[in-house]
Design an enzyme around this catalytic site. Structure first.
Site, PDB file in Angstrom:
ATOM      1  N   ARG A  26       0.726  -1.292   0.144  1.00 26.58           N
ATOM      2  CA  ARG A  26       0.128   0.035  -0.019  1.00 26.58           C
ATOM      3  C   ARG A  26       0.924   1.269   0.054  1.00 26.58           C
ATOM      4  NH1 ARG A  26      -5.495  -0.026   0.876  1.00 26.58           N
ATOM      5  NH2 ARG A  26      -6.317  -2.033   0.508  1.00 26.58           N
ATOM      6  N   ARG A  30      -2.655   6.822  -0.074  1.00 33.14           N
ATOM      7  CA  ARG A  30      -3.130   7.953   0.819  1.00 33.14           C
ATOM      8  C   ARG A  30      -2.218   8.356   1.659  1.00 33.14           C
ATOM      9  NH1 ARG A  30      -8.114   5.107   2.898  1.00 33.14           N
ATOM     10  NH2 ARG A  30      -6.393   3.546   2.801  1.00 33.14           N
ATOM     11  N   ARG A  39      -5.625  12.468  -6.568  1.00 36.83           N
ATOM     12  CA  ARG A  39      -6.700  11.755  -6.299  1.00 36.83           C
ATOM     13  C   ARG A  39      -7.959  12.911  -6.093  1.00 36.83           C
ATOM     14  NH1 ARG A  39     -10.878  10.197  -4.315  1.00 36.83           N
ATOM     15  NH2 ARG A  39     -11.281   8.374  -2.915  1.00 36.83           N
ATOM     16  N   ASP A  76      -6.652  -2.188  -7.969  1.00 33.82           N
ATOM     17  CA  ASP A  76      -7.029  -2.737  -6.943  1.00 33.82           C
ATOM     18  C   ASP A  76      -7.452  -4.209  -7.200  1.00 33.82           C
ATOM     19  OD1 ASP A  76      -8.134  -1.651  -4.084  1.00 33.82           O
ATOM     20  OD2 ASP A  76      -9.208  -3.441  -4.759  1.00 33.82           O
ATOM     21  N   TYR A 153     -15.483 -11.193  -1.463  1.00 31.08           N
ATOM     22  CA  TYR A 153     -16.090  -9.930  -1.654  1.00 31.08           C
ATOM     23  C   TYR A 153     -17.253 -10.142  -2.814  1.00 31.08           C
ATOM     24  CZ  TYR A 153     -12.804  -7.081   0.367  1.00 31.08           C
ATOM     25  OH  TYR A 153     -11.521  -6.468   1.237  1.00 31.08           O
TER      26      TYR A 153
END
Ligand code: CP3
Length: 340
Positions: A26, A30, A39, A76, A153
């Site tokens: 990751r 962010r 973003r 992703d 998911y």
């Protein structure tokens, strides 16, 4: 193109290295203000993922800003279920949401194995642009979710603490479960091969929800398909990160992969005993250490490196870096590994 820094690939293959390579799960995201700037100018996460030029730009940011030894393509794991017929939204501050989920055999009938070259072309385009803009500085990591995590998911439709819908589906509908897991596996193999032919130098499988299954369930519905994927991928080194799957480590000895990811709960000494330097171990600093001061980060990073000493190793965290960690603290971790 010859790589200027190929430490990651040599470490993965168990070849001689001058020092331990380091990157973070990751890392593209962010934690960097430079990421948030790009973003925030867009409609959302998906627009960034689906715009190859911008995805390439945020993939390269951590290489330039943090000085990591590898880039990981910005995308992703959920692009795969989307390509199979279940589209998702990334809800701000909440996470992924699928409006359609799998509940019955009829729902599975509507799931297809896509032509990934067509459906996921934006990922391959992003990989090609990234490779060209990296100019051989460091290797590029491609990735996919492992079948069980993607299945979770597709059944659950969103994040969950227990994934109890997905987990109980395995008990209630074992045959349908295998059918769906088979479709995901086939798609994932094609997807990873296409990432490699587009330029990915190594690929990682994320089995983020491995740890919620029982040992028996994970062997039957999880590891079985990870085995199939590893059997099929010969074109680049493969890393398998099965978070929380402690009892599966022993069985992972036989995987046709180069590297095994360890989370922060996994015992380094047990893993060394199991793998006997026949595979590379990746990990496993607790991401929460990065909230500490520089002294703590240095101390804990060195302890971690010492614990892996004598074994093939790629330094990383035990899971993804948390979004509110300061980039300077991340840099301290990276510098400590590099100067060890
Ligand atoms: O830097 C990198 O590692 C590359 C990019 C990457 C993302 N997701 C970008 C992302 C990677 C490798 C992933 C993998 C991923 N996605 C996993 C497996 C790894 C893990 O953490 O266990 C999983 C389970 C997902 C699914 C997912 N995507 C969730 C649950 C969420 C919401 C929660 C969260 O972590 O933010 C996402 C969103 C997501 N994926 C973001 C990013 C940068 C944040 C979205 C944003 O920018 O608003």
């Amino acid at each position: 193109m010859k790589l200027e820094n190929d430490l990651l690939l040599r470490a993965a293959r168990g070849q001689k290295i001058e020092r331990t390579p380091v990157w973070l799960m990751r890392q593209a995201g962010r934690i960097l203000p430079e990421y948030r700037q790009i973003r925030n100018a867009l409609s959302g996460f998906k627009e960034l993922v689906e715009t190859p030029q911008l995805a390439a730009e945020v993939t390269i940011q951590p290489v330039d800003i943090l000085n990591v030894d590898a880039a990981i393509i910005f995308s992703d794991i959920l692009v795969v279920p989307e390509s199979m017929g279940l589209s998702y939204e990334m809800v701000e501050k909440k996470g992924p949401y699928f409006s359609k989920t799998i509940k019955t055999s009829n729902d599975i009938k509507n799931i297809s194995i896509p032509d990934v070259h067509d459906n996921l072309s934006y990922v391959f385009e992003a990989i090609k642009i990234t490779k060209s803009e990296l100019k051989g500085k460091v290797p590029l990591i491609g990735f996919a979710g492992a079948p069980w995590t993607i299945f979770a998911y597709m059944i659950e439709g969103q994040g969950s603490k227990t994934f109890s819908k997905a987990k109980s589906f395995l008990y209630r509908e074992p045959e349908l479960s295998h059918q769906l897991l088979g479709l995901i596996t086939e798609t994932t193999i094609a997807y990873l091969k296409a990432q490699i032919s587009s330029g990915a130098d190594l690929v990682q499988l994320f089995d983020s929800w491995a740890g919620i299954l029982t040992h028996q369930q994970y062997e039957e519905f999880g590891m079985k398909y990870v085995y199939k994927i590893c059997e099929a991928i010969h074109e680049a080194p493969v890393t398998v990160f099965a978070k929380g799957a402690y009892s599966a480590l022993e069985n992972m000895k036989g995987l046709k992969c180069e590297t095994i990811g360890l989370d922060w709960n996994m015992s380094i000494s047990e893993a060394k005993t199991i793998f006997q330097n026949q595979k590379t171990l990746q990990g496993n600093l607790d991401p929460c250490v990065l909230y500490g001061d520089y002294n703590l980060i240095k101390q804990k990073t060195k302890e971690m490196l010492n614990s892996f000493a004598g074994h093939r190793h790629i330094a990383n965290l035990g899971h993804g870096v948390y979004p509110d960690v300061s980039p300077d603290h991340v840099k301290c971790f990276i510098e400590t590994v590099k100067s060890n």
